[in-house]
Motif scaffolding. Structure first.
Motif, PDB file in Angstrom:
ATOM      1  N   TYR A 185      10.127   1.639   7.307  1.00  0.00           N
ATOM      2  CA  TYR A 185      11.159   2.314   6.497  1.00  0.00           C
ATOM      3  C   TYR A 185      11.572   3.666   7.090  1.00  0.00           C
ATOM      4  N   SER A 229       7.753   5.127  -0.232  1.00  0.00           N
ATOM      5  CA  SER A 229       7.421   3.881   0.467  1.00  0.00           C
ATOM      6  C   SER A 229       6.784   2.860  -0.466  1.00  0.00           C
ATOM      7  N   TYR A 289       9.760   1.080  -1.926  1.00  0.00           N
ATOM      8  CA  TYR A 289      10.358   0.174  -0.938  1.00  0.00           C
ATOM      9  C   TYR A 289       9.521  -1.093  -0.772  1.00  0.00           C
ATOM     10  N   LEU A 295      17.327   2.404  -3.046  1.00  0.00           N
ATOM     11  CA  LEU A 295      17.481   0.978  -2.734  1.00  0.00           C
ATOM     12  C   LEU A 295      18.738   0.415  -3.384  1.00  0.00           C
TER      13      LEU A 295
END
Length: 435
Positions: free
Chosen positions: A79, A240, A243, A277
């Protein structure tokens, strides 16, 4: 030598970073929105609000970005285009944390009456066995960019170990500060990496105050405090988790997520990650609820939520969940805002419920959580029973650390089922043959 003693930035500038932190272009005040150059600072000069990283995130085809992420390394550096790190970060010495298991917890779901899918994001699989490896990995890259030579932190335990390990791997000196009465497992794990470990007489808030004094003193010159002057970058590591959860669910957001609350930064950054996102078109824009979990013996945010307050009043911690024992949480008000905005809640459980939840998760899913994981599982059960979590929807529960770090919490009530002589008659007499 890097200068970091100024607690607030000097003057705003154009969004043109003088250092290479990838898509990061500036620091932005969460309260007033004023922008400042990237640097080792954490508070707005105008209103003293907290600073966070602002980005120039990739635009274009979401499918191409998804494909690029999926082709990346099996750690948080997949990422990198969404984090404040240079593009070549994966080539540098690092513990490479992240991409931990998202466990489909069917047995736990059956115990709790969840039919819509229950998952445990198990961050005990990180290199030092807690989610802190994520945030420290990002802070290390900021420390490199700003020329620091020593990594430091104030810690309730897990962060101290993560900083010690990451510093050893990346070639930094480390000196970390902890309350004097932490669990022995966390003390040993923080000390074994060879850096300096300093116990402070007092609780975490006392440790944090001391570090704030040191950061403004010449003694602290060249020191990067990952959760103080590097805090805007450090906090981004928690994105993270958002994600990974979305990717591991097939690029969709969970309906509900339960997150432990210490400082509150992890919860706020997971929300930020979900919103990013959506903005990037990587997931469908749909509602999600965020729930915060605290231990009753240190529950300032839960107390404020239940009272309908916007201000979080500090508390003196008294709980076995020492990793969550922050009585004056920096991001507490933002946790309240997110819980209310998303339709979630903030709840707490007592120490006995924490221990029971640790054993429940271990018995049903084979995951031995530290006390913070017991808090999230215990709060999840409490919220389901109260009708605040919908058992027919997809729910994710965070376990942020390994139970081997907090053995004292379960040791008094956990041990051999029986102690017998080494013969079959004794085994039969113990009644274990058919149990």
């Amino acid at each position: 030598m890097a200068v970091h003693t100024v607690a607030t930035p000097a003057t705003p500038s154009q969004d043109a970073p003088a250092v290479d932190l990838g898509p990061a272009v500036a620091l932005s005040c969460r309260e007033c929105g004023e922008r400042f150059p990237l640097g080792p600072v954490f508070a707005c000069v105008s209103c003293f609000g907290p600073l966070e990283v602002a980005y120039d995130l990739p635009t274009g085809d979401p499918e191409a970005l998804r494909a690029a992420i999926e082709a990346g390394p099996a750690n948080i550096w997949r990422y990198a285009p969404l984090l404040p790190v240079p593009a070549d970060v994966a080539t540098k010495p690092s513990l490479n944390p992240g991409f931990t298991q998202l466990v489909k917890a069917d047995h736990l779901a059956a115990e709790l009456g969840v039919t819509g899918g229950l998952y445990v994001k198990d961050d005990s699989g990180n290199p030092t066995h807690s989610f802190k490896d994520r945030v420290v990995a990002i802070a290390v890259e900021a420390a490199r960019a700003f020329g620091f030579t020593t990594l430091s932190c104030s810690s309730t335990g897990n962060l101290a170990g993560a900083v010690g390990a990451a510093a050893a791997r990346a070639g930094f000196r480390s000196c970390v500060f902890i309350p004097h009465d932490l669990e022995q497992g966390k003390v040993v794990m923080a000390a074994v990496y060879g850096g300096d470990l300093v116990g402070i007489e007092g609780n975490y808030d006392d440790v944090n105050r001391f570090c704030s004094e040191l950061i403004g003193d010449p003694l602290g010159e060249g020191w990067g405090f990952v959760n103080v002057n590097l805090r805007p970058y450090y906090g981004e590591g928690s994105k993270s988790l958002a994600y990974e959860i979305a990717e591991q669910l097939g690029w969709r957001l969970p309906d509900q997520i339960v997150i432990p609350v210490a400082s509150g930064s992890q919860l706020t950054k997971i929300d930020k990650g979900f919103k990013e996102l959506i903005a990037l078109g990587l997931v469908e824009d749909r509602p999600y609820k965020i729930f915060g979990a605290q231990a009753e013996g240190c529950s300032p945010v839960s107390t404020a939520y239940k009272a309908g307050h916007d201000v979080v009043r500090p508390q003196k911690p008294d709980t076995i969940a020492k990793s969550l024992a922050i009585g004056n949480p920096a991001d507490g008000p933002y946790v309240l805002d997110i819980a209310r905005r998303t339709g979630g809640a903030v709840e707490d459980v007592d120490d006995a419920q924490v221990v029971d939840a640790i054993k429940l998760l271990a018995r049903t899913e084979g995951i031995f959580a530290e006390t913070a994981g017991g808090v999230t599982v215990g709060v999840t059960r409490k919220l389901i029973e109260a009708g605040l979590i919908d058992p027919t929807l997809t729910t994710v529960v965070l376990n942020t650390g390994d139970g081997l770090k907090t053995l004292d919490a379960v040791a008094p009530t956990t041990g051999p089922t029986a102690t017998i002589r080494p013969d079959l008659d004794a085994f039969r007499a113990a009644g274990l043959a058919t149990s």
